[in-house]
Every structure is written in structure tokens, then in C-alpha cells.
Design a protein around this motif. Structure first.
Motif, mmCIF file in Angstrom:
data_model
loop_
_atom_site.group_PDB
_atom_site.id
_atom_site.type_symbol
_atom_site.label_atom_id
_atom_site.label_comp_id
_atom_site.label_asym_id
_atom_site.label_seq_id
_atom_site.Cartn_x
_atom_site.Cartn_y
_atom_site.Cartn_z
ATOM 1 N N UNK A 463 0.838 -1.208 0.000
ATOM 2 C CA UNK A 463 0.000 0.000 0.000
ATOM 3 C C UNK A 463 0.872 1.257 0.000
ATOM 4 N N UNK A 464 1.925 1.231 0.809
ATOM 5 C CA UNK A 464 2.840 2.376 0.832
ATOM 6 C C UNK A 464 3.476 2.574 -0.538
ATOM 7 N N UNK A 465 3.870 1.488 -1.175
ATOM 8 C CA UNK A 465 4.493 1.576 -2.492
ATOM 9 C C UNK A 465 3.504 2.100 -3.536
ATOM 10 N N UNK A 466 2.229 1.748 -3.404
ATOM 11 C CA UNK A 466 1.223 2.259 -4.346
ATOM 12 C C UNK A 466 1.038 3.770 -4.188
ATOM 13 N N UNK A 467 1.013 4.240 -2.950
ATOM 14 C CA UNK A 467 0.929 5.683 -2.717
ATOM 15 C C UNK A 467 2.170 6.370 -3.279
ATOM 16 N N UNK A 468 3.314 5.766 -3.027
ATOM 17 C CA UNK A 468 4.590 6.297 -3.507
ATOM 18 C C UNK A 468 4.595 6.410 -5.038
ATOM 19 N N UNK A 469 4.157 5.358 -5.719
ATOM 20 C CA UNK A 469 4.115 5.370 -7.187
ATOM 21 C C UNK A 469 3.127 6.412 -7.704
ATOM 22 N N UNK A 470 2.006 6.526 -7.023
ATOM 23 C CA UNK A 470 0.996 7.496 -7.453
ATOM 24 C C UNK A 470 1.535 8.921 -7.359
ATOM 25 N N UNK A 471 2.333 9.176 -6.343
ATOM 26 C CA UNK A 471 2.941 10.494 -6.185
ATOM 27 C C UNK A 471 3.923 10.803 -7.310
ATOM 28 N N UNK A 472 4.496 9.762 -7.915
ATOM 29 C CA UNK A 472 5.554 9.960 -8.901
ATOM 30 C C UNK A 472 5.094 9.851 -10.354
ATOM 31 N N UNK A 473 3.843 9.384 -10.578
ATOM 32 C CA UNK A 473 3.426 9.113 -11.962
ATOM 33 C C UNK A 473 2.375 10.070 -12.500
ATOM 34 N N UNK A 474 1.902 11.009 -11.684
ATOM 35 C CA UNK A 474 0.866 11.950 -12.122
ATOM 36 C C UNK A 474 -0.344 11.217 -12.689
ATOM 37 N N UNK A 475 -0.806 10.225 -11.933
ATOM 38 C CA UNK A 475 -1.992 9.467 -12.337
ATOM 39 C C UNK A 475 -3.202 10.372 -12.502
ATOM 40 N N UNK A 476 -3.331 11.345 -11.610
ATOM 41 C CA UNK A 476 -4.521 12.210 -11.635
ATOM 42 C C UNK A 476 -4.464 13.247 -12.754
ATOM 43 N N UNK A 477 -3.322 13.352 -13.409
ATOM 44 C CA UNK A 477 -3.227 14.205 -14.585
ATOM 45 C C UNK A 477 -3.479 13.445 -15.872
ATOM 46 N N UNK A 478 -3.771 12.147 -15.733
ATOM 47 C CA UNK A 478 -4.066 11.324 -16.900
ATOM 48 C C UNK A 478 -2.836 10.817 -17.620
ATOM 49 N N UNK A 479 -1.658 10.934 -17.010
ATOM 50 C CA UNK A 479 -0.412 10.544 -17.671
ATOM 51 C C UNK A 479 -0.037 9.082 -17.442
ATOM 52 N N UNK A 480 -0.831 8.366 -16.647
ATOM 53 C CA UNK A 480 -0.531 6.968 -16.365
ATOM 54 C C UNK A 480 -1.831 6.241 -16.069
ATOM 55 N N UNK A 481 -1.795 4.916 -16.192
ATOM 56 C CA UNK A 481 -2.987 4.111 -15.904
ATOM 57 C C UNK A 481 -2.824 3.419 -14.556
ATOM 58 N N UNK A 482 -3.941 2.999 -13.989
ATOM 59 C CA UNK A 482 -3.909 2.284 -12.716
ATOM 60 C C UNK A 482 -3.164 0.965 -12.858
ATOM 61 N N UNK A 483 -3.337 0.306 -14.009
ATOM 62 C CA UNK A 483 -2.652 -0.967 -14.240
ATOM 63 C C UNK A 483 -1.139 -0.811 -14.149
ATOM 64 N N UNK A 484 -0.616 0.321 -14.615
ATOM 65 C CA UNK A 484 0.831 0.549 -14.546
ATOM 66 C C UNK A 484 1.329 0.632 -13.109
ATOM 67 N N UNK A 485 0.469 1.151 -12.209
ATOM 68 C CA UNK A 485 0.864 1.261 -10.800
ATOM 69 C C UNK A 485 1.093 -0.102 -10.164
ATOM 70 N N UNK A 486 0.392 -1.106 -10.676
ATOM 71 C CA UNK A 486 0.409 -2.423 -10.050
ATOM 72 C C UNK A 486 1.548 -3.311 -10.537
#
Length: 526
Positions: A463-486
Motif C-alpha cells: 500500500x505504501x508503495x502504491x501511494x509512492x508510485x501514485x505520487x511519482x506518476x501523475x496518475x490524476x493528470x491522466x499521464x498513467x494508468x492504474x494498471x501501470x501502478x500495479x
């Protein structure tokens, strides 16, 4: 002094044989055989003989308790302060689980058969034969266990996790456990110095008493319950079966899993999830639907979890339930939305930790006739998720980017099993520590296609790593997909601990160690 028959004491052993056969108790052969030998000695002095039987009654009770799966007396004395807080109604409910109708009927039948047939059956012979059989069975099991250990104990939660633990074929469970914690000590989430792209809130809902086994018991599908969530972990390891340690493990998710004793010692600052978020500009919020006094929960998450913010004031909120100690439990919907309408406005971004005990054992509805926890659990669960779904709708209306996580603390043990009656969580069995975790990303530009279910065993570090990745990939800007986080998500063998109790898998079966003793297979089934 001479040897004689056991007389009415045969009934004691026959009842214990029946309970042992059913799996309701364990059976220490040496202690019981020695007790039978003591009873067989007949003393010439009648007064001393009477004293012997009085002492024997005390020994019989102690021995039965020792053979039971109930917590050791020393643990009960440690928990005496908490037990004193139980309401009288909750005590009665617990007694009903320990002594059920079927058990009483079975005891009645055994007593009648004993008295009827004792005139023509030598029950002392039956008792001796029973003791000899159990002694032989125990020796046979010990031999088989030794053979299995030499043959190799592959330690893993699931077959695909075998690469996570490097062991030799002759390693003992203790060495494997040591290796596990050694590898976990190397895990640390390295958060960025600043987040990349659009900011987002992190909201964690920590739910007490909801395991996958509990949901199966009430006929609720994990995927259906989380149908509007993006990621579902169907076999998440809570690593403990008590609230305080579970909350600490979650709040220290940025490092690997530690032993139970290490939870109550200082940890490196980078292990504290909310401190890592705070360094990035997040404002930490603590919200609970209870006062946090039981077992000093509020103090634990502050001292050992690194959350030192002042909890959200809930005094004016409506009371929905009363706990097993008659303390008020406030409406989840009112508390969550109350925080959203007030404190959430003043933080951007927010990091909010919410703890709810609406599903805890022994709760009673306000202005409602008393019911058992098992009877009320489906309704309480339905109400909780109705409130959570309404809270999610309100989050969506505010057009804020949110990473929402639901993380149960542990299960409720609704069914119980051969070892622990319903509601007892002294041993962190797989049914109690396997909890359903889900994540939902709320935001207009989030690339979400369909629910992703992860069946492999995972735990808090993921869970910590998922938060960490989300902070680094700009998921909420549409630049990455949820599948990539996993991708390359950390997996973890299922190891769980309470005080002096450890559960881990050996050869794909759960094994337990109590009070530093020998490892034994955890009995499966009811």
C-alpha cells in the motif's frame, strides 16, 4: 495405599475424549496420564482420601483449561483491565458461544450412558485404553512431523511467493521466521521530495472486524462489495488479529513487516506513512467514530504510529451504536461527511486516517432490542457501506483528486473454528488475518477501465508503495494508468503475530507457535 478404579472420574476423561475427538480441546497426554495415576492411588486414611479428591477437582479444572484453546491465564490477567469494561450483556453472549446447546445435550447423553452402563462396563479400562491410544497417536504425529521437516518445509503463503524466502530443506520454522523478518527489514518506501503533477488527497478508512471469511459467512462477495473500486486485494494479510497492532502496522507501512514486539519500540522516521506524506505538504487528520479510549487506542496510534494530530471532534455527532463496554459509537456517515464539510476544507492536500468500530463484536444498536453480534453483523455491515458509498459520492461532487483506501484491521471471527469460538481472536488464524482491501481513485482525469483483482498475498508495504508510485506518476493528470501502478507490486508470505502467538505457512498449511513452544498445524474446519 493401593491402586483402585477411577470411579466417577472416568466420566471426566470420557468427556475430555469426546471433546478431543470433536476438536474442541487439545489433550496433553503426560499431564492427563499422571492425573489418572494420581486418582488411581487409594489412600488408607479416609480424611486424606477426601482431601485428595478436593485437590483433584482443582487439578481437573486447571487441566481442562490447559487443554482448551482458551488464552493462557497469564494473558487474561494482563487483559483484566479491558475485560472489566465488558458489559454484563456481552459476558452472557460470550458464555453462549463457549457453551452451546449441542455441547450440553452431548454432555447429558454421556452422563446418562455412563451411569446406565457403569454396572457392567469397567470404565477404568476404557480410560486407560483411551489414554494409551492418544499417547500412541501423539508419538506417531511427532514422528511424521519430523519426517516432513527433514523432507523440506517450503515456507510460503502461496506457491508463487516461494521466491520471496530463501531457505534450505532442513531449516526449522524459527530460522525461516528469522529469515522472513530479515528480508522484511530491507524494505523501505523511498518517497519523492515533491509530488509529480496534480496533488491528491489520501484517505484511509481503517475498518475493525471485517475479513474475507466474515463476508463469506454473511453471503457478501468481495468483488461485489467493492464493485465501484479500481483495485481489490482479496488476500491481504493484516498480520495480526487485534486493532492496536493492526493500526500501527498500517501507519508504519513504509517499511517491511516487523515482529510484534518491535511495534512498540521506536522505528526509523521513514517507516511512518503519514510522516512521509507530511514532508510533502500533506496535513494529517485523525478521525474516529469512537473515543479511542479502549486499550488506549488513541495513545497507541500517536506514540507508535506517528499520528500526533488532534482527533476530529465528534461529540455533537449522532450515536448509532453502543459498544461491548457501553461506550458510544457514532454514525459513520455523520462523522465522515462532518469532517468533509469542515476540516477537509482547510487542508490541501489532506492525509486522513479514519478508524471505525461499527462492526466490532458486542455492538448494540441504539433504541433497539438486544441482539447477538452474529445476528446484527449483516445489518451493521450494510449500514457501514451505505455510509461509505454516500461519503464517496460527496467526495466526487467536490471535484477533488482522492486516493481512497479501505483497509480492514482484522476479521470478526464470525464463525469461529475448532480452536477458537466465534469472536475469539487470540490466535491470528488465516480466517481472521485475510482481509479484503480496496483502492479507489477519484478524479476527472483518472484512467480507469475495470476492476483489477489481486489474489496473491500482499500486506501493508504494498500500500505504501502504491501511494509512492501514485505520487511519482501523475496518475490524476491522466499521464498513467492504474494498471501501470500495479506492476512489480510487492508480495508477502502470510505471517501474523499477536503477543506470544505466531502463525505462518509451512508446506502450504498454517502452523502456529504459542508462548515460544513447539510449532503445530492449525486445525482446519469447524
Amino acid at each position: 495405599m493401593k491402586l483402585s478404579g477411577l470411579g466417577v472420574w472416568n466420566l471426566y476423561f470420557i468427556v475430555k475424549f469426546a471433546l478431543f475427538y470433536y476438536g474442541a480441546i487439545d489433550f496433553d497426554f503426560l499431564s492427563n496420564a499422571a492425573f489418572a495415576a494420581l486418582l488411581a492411588i487409594q489412600l488408607k486414611d479416609v480424611r486424606i482420601e477426601k482431601v485428595k479428591h478436593v485437590i483433584a477437582i482443582v487439578i481437573a479444572v486447571i487441566l481442562l483449561y490447559k487443554d482448551s484453546w482458551l488464552p493462557p491465564i497469564n494473558r487474561l490477567t494482563k487483559q483484566a483491565g479491558n475485560v472489566q469494561d465488558f458489559s454484563f450483556g456481552y459476558f452472557i453472549e460470550l458464555m453462549g458461544r463457549v457453551i452451546n446447546v449441542d455441547m450440553l445435550l452431548g454432555f447429558f447423553i454421556i452422563v446418562i450412558l455412563f451411569w446406565y452402563s457403569s454396572q457392567w462396563i469397567r470404565f477404568t479400562t476404557v480410560t486407560i485404553a483411551g489414554l494409551m491410544f492418544i499417547g500412541w497417536q501423539g508419538q506417531s504425529s511427532l514422528t511424521n512431523n519430523n519426517v516432513n521437516q527433514v523432507a523440506g518445509n517450503n515456507f510460503a503463503a502461496e506457491p508463487q511467493n516461494r521466491e520471496s524466502i530463501v531457505t534450505t530443506e532442513t531449516q526449522s520454522p524459527e530460522q525461516k521466521l528469522k529469515d522472513f523478518y530479515q528480508q522484511q527489514s530491507l524494505l523501505t518506501s523511498h518517497f519523492p521530495q515533491e509530488y509529480n503533477g496534480e496533488m491528491f488527497d489520501v484517505i484511509i478508512l481503517n475498518i475493525c472486524s471485517m475479513a474475507v471469511d466474515d463476508l463469506n459467512t454473511i453471503g457478501v462477495s468481495v468483488t461485489d462489495m467493492y464493485k465501484d473500486f479500481d483495485v481489490v486485494f482479496s488476500d491481504f494479510n493484516s498480520a495480526t488479529s487485534y486493532s492496536g497492532p493492526a493500526a500501527i502496522r498500517l501507519l508504519r507501512a513504509s517499511c517491511g513487516q516487523t515482529s510484534q514486539t518491535a511495534l512498540f519500540k521506536d522505528a526509523p522516521e521513514q517507516c511512518y506513512l503519514f510522516k512521509n506524506l507530511e514532508k510533502l505538504g500533506y496535513q494529517n487528520n485523525i478521525v474516529m467514530n469512537h473515543d479511542g479510549h479502549f486499550d488506549e487506542f488513541k495513545g497507541l496510534i500517536k506514540k507508535n504510529g506517528g499520528l500526533d494530530s488532534k482527533p476530529f471532534n465528534i461529540d455533537s455527532m449522532p450515536v448509532a451504536q453502543y459498544g461491548f463496554d457501553n461506550s458510544p459509537i457514532y454514525s459513520d456517515g455523520a462523522v465522515l461527511n462532518g469532517w468533509l464539510d469542515t476540516d477537509a476544507k482547510d487542508c490541501a492536500p489532506c492525509a486522513m486516517y479514519y478508524n471505525t468500530i461499527s462492526l466490532h463484536d458486542g455492538n448494540q444498536f441504539v433504541n433497539h432490542a438486544r441482539t447477538t453480534s452474529q445476528e446484527s453483523y449483516p445489518t451493521r455491515h450494510e449500514n457501514l457501506f451505505s455510509d461509505i458509498n454516500k461519503f464517496i459520492k460527496n467526495l466526487e461532487k467536490r471535484d477533488r483528486n482522492v486516493m481512497l483506501m479501505i483497509v480492514p484491521e482484522h476479521g470478526a471471527a464470525l464463525k469461529g473454528d475448532k480452536v477458537q469460538f466465534a469472536g475469539l481472536r487470540e490466535i491470528p488464524s488465516p480466517a481472521i488475518v485475510s482481509v479484503p482491501v480496496a483502492i479507489k481513485f477519484i478524479g476527472p482525469d483518472v484512467q480507469s477501465y475495470s476492476q483489477i483483482v489481486i489474489d496473491e498475498s500482499t500486506s501493508y508495504f504494498a500500500l505504501s508503495e502504491l501511494i509512492n508510485k501514485t505520487l511519482q506518476t501523475n496518475l490524476f493528470g491522466g499521464n498513467s494508468s492504474i494498471a501501470n501502478l500495479l506492476e512489480n507490486l510487492p508480495k508477502a508470505p502470510k505471517v501474523a503475530e499477536n503477543a506470544d502467538t505466531i502463525m505462518m505457512y509451512v508446506n502450504k498449511r498454517p502452523y502456529i507457535q504459542l508462548d515460544g513452544g513447539d510449532w503445530s498445524a492449525y486445525p482446519q474446519g469447524k
